[in-house]
Design an enzyme around this catalytic site. Structure first.
Site, mmCIF file in Angstrom:
data_model
loop_
_atom_site.group_PDB
_atom_site.id
_atom_site.type_symbol
_atom_site.label_atom_id
_atom_site.label_comp_id
_atom_site.label_asym_id
_atom_site.label_seq_id
_atom_site.Cartn_x
_atom_site.Cartn_y
_atom_site.Cartn_z
ATOM 1 N N SER A 19 -0.706 -7.474 51.608
ATOM 2 C CA SER A 19 -1.704 -7.693 50.565
ATOM 3 C C SER A 19 -1.101 -7.298 49.221
ATOM 4 C CB SER A 19 -2.938 -6.814 50.840
ATOM 5 O OG SER A 19 -3.538 -6.390 49.629
ATOM 6 N N MET A 48 -9.852 -10.377 42.351
ATOM 7 C CA MET A 48 -11.107 -9.647 42.113
ATOM 8 C C MET A 48 -11.559 -9.875 40.668
ATOM 9 S SD MET A 48 -10.085 -6.029 43.843
ATOM 10 C CE MET A 48 -9.481 -5.948 45.520
ATOM 11 N N HIS A 77 -7.502 -14.482 48.836
ATOM 12 C CA HIS A 77 -8.793 -13.867 49.186
ATOM 13 C C HIS A 77 -9.607 -13.736 47.900
ATOM 14 C CE1 HIS A 77 -10.870 -9.878 50.717
ATOM 15 N NE2 HIS A 77 -11.727 -10.863 50.515
ATOM 16 N N GLY A 153 -12.964 -4.735 47.573
ATOM 17 C CA GLY A 153 -12.874 -4.237 46.201
ATOM 18 C C GLY A 153 -11.716 -3.296 45.950
ATOM 19 N N PHE A 154 -11.284 -2.587 47.003
ATOM 20 C CA PHE A 154 -10.208 -1.613 46.779
ATOM 21 C C PHE A 154 -9.289 -1.516 47.989
ATOM 22 C CE2 PHE A 154 -11.794 0.092 42.832
ATOM 23 C CZ PHE A 154 -13.167 -0.168 42.890
ATOM 24 N N GLY A 156 -6.557 0.872 50.230
ATOM 25 C CA GLY A 156 -6.451 2.293 50.555
ATOM 26 C C GLY A 156 -7.701 2.920 51.125
ATOM 27 N N ASP A 182 -8.956 -7.402 57.538
ATOM 28 C CA ASP A 182 -8.486 -6.963 56.213
ATOM 29 C C ASP A 182 -9.192 -5.667 55.817
ATOM 30 O OD1 ASP A 182 -8.497 -8.639 52.924
ATOM 31 O OD2 ASP A 182 -7.865 -6.629 53.545
ATOM 32 N N GLY A 183 -8.359 -4.630 55.628
ATOM 33 C CA GLY A 183 -8.932 -3.381 55.093
ATOM 34 C C GLY A 183 -8.651 -2.200 56.001
ATOM 35 N N GLY A 184 -7.782 -1.306 55.548
ATOM 36 C CA GLY A 184 -7.485 -0.107 56.330
ATOM 37 C C GLY A 184 -6.714 -0.398 57.602
ATOM 38 N N GLY A 204 -2.108 -3.588 53.267
ATOM 39 C CA GLY A 204 -1.739 -3.237 51.887
ATOM 40 C C GLY A 204 -1.040 -1.888 51.856
ATOM 41 N N SER A 205 -1.855 -0.835 51.813
ATOM 42 C CA SER A 205 -1.272 0.501 51.601
ATOM 43 C C SER A 205 -0.316 0.919 52.714
ATOM 44 C CB SER A 205 -2.368 1.551 51.431
ATOM 45 O OG SER A 205 -3.474 1.237 52.212
HETATM 46 O O1 LIG Z 1 -9.218 -7.215 50.301
HETATM 47 C C1 LIG Z 1 -8.766 -6.091 50.093
HETATM 48 C C2 LIG Z 1 -9.619 -5.054 49.444
HETATM 49 O O2 LIG Z 1 -10.862 -5.592 49.104
HETATM 50 C C3 LIG Z 1 -7.344 -5.756 50.457
HETATM 51 O O3 LIG Z 1 -6.752 -6.930 51.029
HETATM 52 C C4 LIG Z 1 -7.276 -4.643 51.506
HETATM 53 O O4 LIG Z 1 -7.935 -3.534 51.133
HETATM 54 C C5 LIG Z 1 -5.808 -4.360 51.822
HETATM 55 O O5 LIG Z 1 -5.460 -3.100 51.417
HETATM 56 P P1 LIG Z 1 -5.400 -1.894 52.492
HETATM 57 O O6 LIG Z 1 -4.547 -2.347 53.655
HETATM 58 O O7 LIG Z 1 -4.771 -0.777 51.732
HETATM 59 O O8 LIG Z 1 -6.820 -1.608 52.891
HETATM 60 CO CO LIG Z 2 -7.954 -8.901 50.913
#
Ligand SMILES: O=C(CO)[C@H](O)[C@H](O)COP(=O)(O)O
Ligand SMILES: [Co+2]
Length: 232
Positions: A19, A48, A77, A153-154, A156, A182-184, A204-205
């Protein structure tokens, strides 16, 4: 699916999609080259608008710049209000797969028709608080369901396991549906996502906060393999 890059992405499943939200935007070309060298088979671009989500990232110019840098499939996205208004612009910027939030539109069908007419892969996105019934009427018209395991939205944030139940339920309804999470998503959570039926893993992170992207990706890929529901 006629878009060749999307076809290539789906055929490569399971795929980890970095990401581009927490990457080093001051060295975007270096980051993209590094990910290509590390064997990445696609990129996830988080758009975003500060309206649909309380954060602002980037728009068409950055997508266009990344398109000029790489031939990898671009999975865009859209975390924006009224995504239909920008489908053509993101197609022109080089998006291959365009996903938008069901929470951001009054009516899904017209936006879906619009995106599909632009020769992009199409996907619907569900925030953790949205039930799968919001997308089940459209499963034969889309290519991907992107299940959020964080509130959009964020980067991490912590993984919300409600996403696993949704993946399993959607897999049971449509065995050939491409499912994206997607996310964490990280070393601790990616295995259960694979077991629950995910094909595409947005990370992402867990990549960009590591000092060695290749090592982080290899460990994640190994976890996906170890938890593959198809392996004996
Ligand atoms: O859509 C997203 C946030 O809205 C990002 O793609 C998602 O958060 C990826 O980052 P991480 O792996 O750090 O959660
Ligand atoms: Co995303």
């Amino acid at each position: 699916m006629t878009n060749p890059r999307v076809k290539q992405l789906f055929e490569a499943s399971p795929v980890i999609l970095p990401s581009l939200l927490q990457c080093d935007f001051g060295n975007l070309e270096r980051e993209v080259r590094q990910l290509e060298e590390d064997g990445c088979q696609g990129l996830h671009l988080d758009v975003m608008d500060g309206v649909f989500v309380p954060n602002i990232s980037y728009g068409m110019p950055v997508v266009d710049a990344i398109r000029k840098l790489t031939d990898l499939p671009l999975d865009v996205h859209l975390m924006i209000q009224d995504p239909g208004k920008y489908a053509q612009a993101f197609s022109d910027a080089g998006a291959d797969l365009l996903t938008f939030h069901v929470e951001a539109v009054d009516e899904i069908a017209p936006v879906l028709d619009n995106v599909r007419s632009l020769n992009m892969g199409t996907g619907l996105v569900l925030n953790p608080g949205t039930a799968i019934e919001a997308v089940t009427p459209f499963l034969n018209e889309i290519d991907v369901v992107l299940v959020m395991s964080v509130d959009a939205g964020f980067g991490g944030q912590a993984f919300n396991p409600v996403a696993l139940d949704k993946l399993k339920a959607l897999r049971a309804i449509k065995p050939d549906l491409i499912l994206e999470i997607d996310g964490g998503v990280n070393l601790e959570t990616i295995g259960s996502c694979r077991e629950a039926g995910a094909d595409l893993f947005v990370v992402g992170s867990a990549i960009f906060r590591s000092s060695d992207y290749a090592a982080a990706l290899d460990r994640l890929r190994l976890e996906v393999q170890r938890h593959d529901p198809h392996s004996s």
